[in-house]
Design a protein around this motif. Structure first.
Motif, PDB file in Angstrom:
ATOM      1  N   LEU A  10       0.813  -1.218   0.000  1.00 51.40           N
ATOM      2  CA  LEU A  10       0.000   0.000   0.000  1.00 51.40           C
ATOM      3  C   LEU A  10       0.847   1.270   0.000  1.00 51.40           C
ATOM      4  N   GLY A  11       2.176   1.104  -0.111  1.00 51.37           N
ATOM      5  CA  GLY A  11       3.045   2.276  -0.155  1.00 51.37           C
ATOM      6  C   GLY A  11       3.022   3.068   1.144  1.00 51.37           C
ATOM      7  N   LEU A  12       2.933   2.381   2.279  1.00 48.66           N
ATOM      8  CA  LEU A  12       2.896   3.051   3.585  1.00 48.66           C
ATOM      9  C   LEU A  12       4.301   3.122   4.173  1.00 48.66           C
ATOM     10  N   GLY A  13       4.536   4.097   5.059  1.00 52.19           N
ATOM     11  CA  GLY A  13       5.836   4.238   5.705  1.00 52.19           C
ATOM     12  C   GLY A  13       6.125   3.073   6.634  1.00 52.19           C
ATOM     13  N   THR A  14       7.410   2.806   6.835  1.00 45.18           N
ATOM     14  CA  THR A  14       7.815   1.705   7.703  1.00 45.18           C
ATOM     15  C   THR A  14       7.233   1.885   9.109  1.00 45.18           C
ATOM     16  N   GLY A  15       6.597   0.871   9.600  1.00 46.07           N
ATOM     17  CA  GLY A  15       6.049   0.899  10.959  1.00 46.07           C
ATOM     18  C   GLY A  15       4.690   1.562  11.062  1.00 46.07           C
ATOM     19  N   SER A  16       4.127   2.031   9.932  1.00 45.66           N
ATOM     20  CA  SER A  16       2.882   2.812  10.037  1.00 45.66           C
ATOM     21  C   SER A  16       1.619   1.987   9.804  1.00 45.66           C
ATOM     22  N   ALA A  17       1.748   0.742   9.343  1.00 47.98           N
ATOM     23  CA  ALA A  17       0.539  -0.022   8.981  1.00 47.98           C
ATOM     24  C   ALA A  17      -0.460  -0.138  10.140  1.00 47.98           C
ATOM     25  N   PRO A  18      -0.010  -0.408  11.388  1.00 43.42           N
ATOM     26  CA  PRO A  18      -1.016  -0.541  12.464  1.00 43.42           C
ATOM     27  C   PRO A  18      -1.848   0.734  12.637  1.00 43.42           C
ATOM     28  N   HIS A  19      -1.230   1.901  12.423  1.00 40.04           N
ATOM     29  CA  HIS A  19      -1.943   3.171  12.656  1.00 40.04           C
ATOM     30  C   HIS A  19      -3.013   3.432  11.591  1.00 40.04           C
ATOM     31  N   HIS A  20      -2.819   2.858  10.407  1.00 37.47           N
ATOM     32  CA  HIS A  20      -3.788   3.104   9.319  1.00 37.47           C
ATOM     33  C   HIS A  20      -4.817   1.981   9.199  1.00 37.47           C
ATOM     34  N   ALA A  21      -4.776   1.020  10.118  1.00 34.23           N
ATOM     35  CA  ALA A  21      -5.776  -0.064  10.060  1.00 34.23           C
ATOM     36  C   ALA A  21      -7.169   0.548  10.205  1.00 34.23           C
ATOM     37  N   SER A  22      -8.152  -0.126   9.636  1.00 33.74           N
ATOM     38  CA  SER A  22      -9.499   0.437   9.539  1.00 33.74           C
ATOM     39  C   SER A  22     -10.358   0.090  10.755  1.00 33.74           C
ATOM     40  N   THR A  23     -10.695   1.117  11.535  1.00 33.14           N
ATOM     41  CA  THR A  23     -11.569   0.890  12.693  1.00 33.14           C
ATOM     42  C   THR A  23     -12.957   0.465  12.235  1.00 33.14           C
ATOM     43  N   LYS A  24     -13.381   0.995  11.102  1.00 29.61           N
ATOM     44  CA  LYS A  24     -14.700   0.599  10.577  1.00 29.61           C
ATOM     45  C   LYS A  24     -14.715  -0.908  10.278  1.00 29.61           C
ATOM     46  N   LEU A  25     -13.623  -1.392   9.692  1.00 31.90           N
ATOM     47  CA  LEU A  25     -13.531  -2.829   9.394  1.00 31.90           C
ATOM     48  C   LEU A  25     -13.478  -3.640  10.689  1.00 31.90           C
ATOM     49  N   ILE A  26     -12.670  -3.176  11.641  1.00 32.75           N
ATOM     50  CA  ILE A  26     -12.554  -3.917  12.907  1.00 32.75           C
ATOM     51  C   ILE A  26     -13.928  -4.051  13.559  1.00 32.75           C
ATOM     52  N   ARG A  27     -14.653  -2.934  13.620  1.00 29.42           N
ATOM     53  CA  ARG A  27     -15.986  -2.979  14.259  1.00 29.42           C
ATOM     54  C   ARG A  27     -16.913  -3.954  13.519  1.00 29.42           C
ATOM     55  N   ALA A  28     -16.831  -3.938  12.196  1.00 26.80           N
ATOM     56  CA  ALA A  28     -17.710  -4.823  11.410  1.00 26.80           C
ATOM     57  C   ALA A  28     -17.351  -6.289  11.662  1.00 26.80           C
ATOM     58  N   ILE A  29     -16.059  -6.593  11.699  1.00 24.48           N
ATOM     59  CA  ILE A  29     -15.628  -7.981  11.926  1.00 24.48           C
ATOM     60  C   ILE A  29     -15.997  -8.428  13.337  1.00 24.48           C
ATOM     61  N   VAL A  30     -15.763  -7.556  14.303  1.00 21.28           N
ATOM     62  CA  VAL A  30     -16.068  -7.916  15.699  1.00 21.28           C
ATOM     63  C   VAL A  30     -17.553  -8.224  15.839  1.00 21.28           C
ATOM     64  N   ARG A  31     -18.384  -7.384  15.226  1.00 20.72           N
ATOM     65  CA  ARG A  31     -19.831  -7.585  15.333  1.00 20.72           C
ATOM     66  C   ARG A  31     -20.221  -8.949  14.750  1.00 20.72           C
ATOM     67  N   GLN A  32     -19.608  -9.284  13.633  1.00 21.18           N
ATOM     68  CA  GLN A  32     -19.967 -10.526  12.945  1.00 21.18           C
ATOM     69  C   GLN A  32     -19.390 -11.757  13.660  1.00 21.18           C
TER      70      GLN A  32
END
Ligand code: GLY
Ligand code: MN
Ligand code: MN
Length: 480
Positions: free
Chosen positions: A159-181
């Motif tokens: 995704l062309g993200l800076g080193t170490g930055s992937a956790p910060h750009h993870a999608s809270t919307k996706l997390i909430r959707a997965i957790v609910r399901q």
């Protein structure tokens, strides 16, 4: 959808773990896609993790959300759900002759896609270009927080993200959707958990027979792990089997058991489809509980039964934890180990000297289900805030329960020398703790009792076959 050729299906059955039918995965992804509503969801399957050189791997474990939405427990897969177009694309490579030589017959990529209802399969080398095109078109790419470094590095590169930055750009919307399901288990998932519990029953009753004066912890732990493998899965987490049960997650098995010891045995099998189970029993080495051991064991059991009896939809697990804590504190008061007002003692956290951990956690494909998505988003959500009080801060699950949740209920009572010394030196909660009496129990060890519980529309039920738990039943199982 094409049929999987029979020779591939046969090889598949020989070499791979089973999957549910294709529509199960397609429906789960459709539901996720509707919740996300726009953008693209990137699923990164796990890769092999080297143990000490590149081709000596840790046992392979697929990412649990990948298992949930895409089924296959195979390394090096990735997948996209395009929420705008409603397309589900698997990225997989067909096996080379070298793969077949070293690892046996493998399914073709197209067969993998068919088995889990994907619309399309592309070579894994196309993932980078596919994502580049999507990003160039302004599409949002949602992904889960990576918890393995090799996945994080790969996401950053893709995704062309800076080193170490992937956790910060993870999608809270996706997390909430997965957790609910994933929080609400389908009946097919509950059946998987119950099949794991059949094996855990065998593990725990075997341990009750094998725990005896002079036995080595490691002999018993090895036997337990063998039962998990013979059951068609493996351990859901490293076994705890120790005479030093006051060490909460003790993975050392080097002690010889002595007459008068208590053994904390916390282990669970995973099913062939990798659903977890998580059971704790506490076993007297002599075969019968001493008066003191019976007192603490019975106190923990009363707390566990009170908590399980209270579980129902809408009830907060935080309140079940506090109910168990009050039960423990009231009984410790009867034993002279605590004093003062029980409710106030629990409100101030004094009981945590003896019960310093949370009452339990969600369980499913992960033993601590979805913990990689973030403990607060999974266990607390928006309605409950995590306490910073010692003990209560360790509570992994606090939110209101829903029918279909599968959770563990695992109170304990421990005498932890370092914690006793620290608190006594500061006279911490001296209004509630009888430190002179605590000294007389200092070498007691610990007791924990844990079961796996399904929240039902009207209450709850303990999953799996009954594993001896009442004092007399444990003693009878030890004598068997
Ligand atoms: N087996 C780890 C736990 O009970 O949470
Ligand atoms: Mn456990
Ligand atoms: Mn547990």
């Amino acid at each position: 959808m094409r049929q999987v050729p029979s020779y591939i299906a046969a090889a598949y059955c020989q070499t791979l773990l089973p999957v549910f039918s294709a529509s199960v995965y397609a429906n789960r992804r459709d539901q996720l896609s509707r919740t996300i509503s726009n953008g693209v969801v990137l699923f990164m399957g796990a890769r092999h993790a080297p143990m000490n050189y590149p081709h000596n791997w840790y046992p392979f474990r697929q990412d649990s959300s990948f298992l949930y939405y895409w089924g296959h427990p195979i390394a090096d897969l990735a997948a996209l759900v395009d929420a705008d177009e409603g397309r589900h694309i698997l990225f997989a490579d067909s096996p080379s002759v070298d793969d077949v030589i070293w690892s046996g017959p493998q399914p073709e990529a197209a067969a993998l896609a068919d088995r889990v209802g994907a619309h399309e399969v592309r070579p894994s080398g196309d993932l980078e270009e596919t994502l580049r095109t999507m990003k160039a078109a302004g599409r949002r790419v949602h992904y889960e927080p990576p918890y393995r470094v090799n996945t994080q590095v790969r996401v950053e590169s893709l995704l062309g993200l800076g080193t170490g930055s992937a956790p910060h750009h993870a999608s809270t919307k996706l997390i909430r959707a997965i957790v609910r399901q994933r929080s609400v288990k389908e009946s097919r998932e509950v059946r998987q958990i119950e099949s794991a519990l059949q094996v855990s029953h065998a593990m725990h009753t075997a341990a009750m027979r094998l725990v005896t004066t002079g036995a080595l912890e490691r002999d018993i732990a090895g036997h337990i792990e063998g039962i998990a493998i013979a059951g068609g899965g493996r351990l859901a987490f490293p076994c705890i089997l120790t005479r030093r049960g006051e060490i909460l997650h003790n993975h050392y098995y080097g002690n010889r058991l002595r007459n008068g010891d208590l053994v904390v045995h916390d282990s669970g099998a995973s099913s062939p489809m990798q659903y977890a189970s998580d059971i704790t029993r506490t076993i007297p080495v002599s075969g019968t509980f001493s008066a003191r051991q019976r007192a603490i064991y019975s106190l923990v059991l009363r707390a566990q039964e009170a908590a399980i009896g209270a579980l129902r939809p809408g009830y907060r697990f935080l309140d079940a934890h506090l109910l168990a804590a009050r039960s423990v504190a009231a009984d410790l008061k009867d034993l002279g180990l605590m004093h003062g007002d029980t409710d106030e003692a629990v409100a101030q956290g004094a009981h945590a000297l003896f019960f310093p951990h949370g009452l339990g956690h969600m369980m499913g494909l992960d033993v601590h289900d979805m913990e990689g998505l973030g403990e607060d988003l999974v266990g607390y959500g928006d309605s409950v805030k995590r306490s910073d009080q010692f003990g209560l801060a360790y509570l992994r699950l606090a939110r209101a329960l829903r029918a279909g949740h599968v959770i563990t209920v695992e109170p304990g009572c421990y005498f932890i020398g370092a914690l006793i010394d620290q608190w006594r030196a500061k006279r911490r909660h001296a209004a509630f703790i009888n430190y002179a009496e605590v000294e007389r129990w200092r070498t007691f060890g610990g007791v924990r009792i844990e079961d796996d519980v399904l929240v039902t529309p009207s209450g709850s039920c303990i999953l799996g076959p009954p594993i001896p738990k009442a004092v007399l039943d444990v003693e009878a199982a030890c004598a068997a």
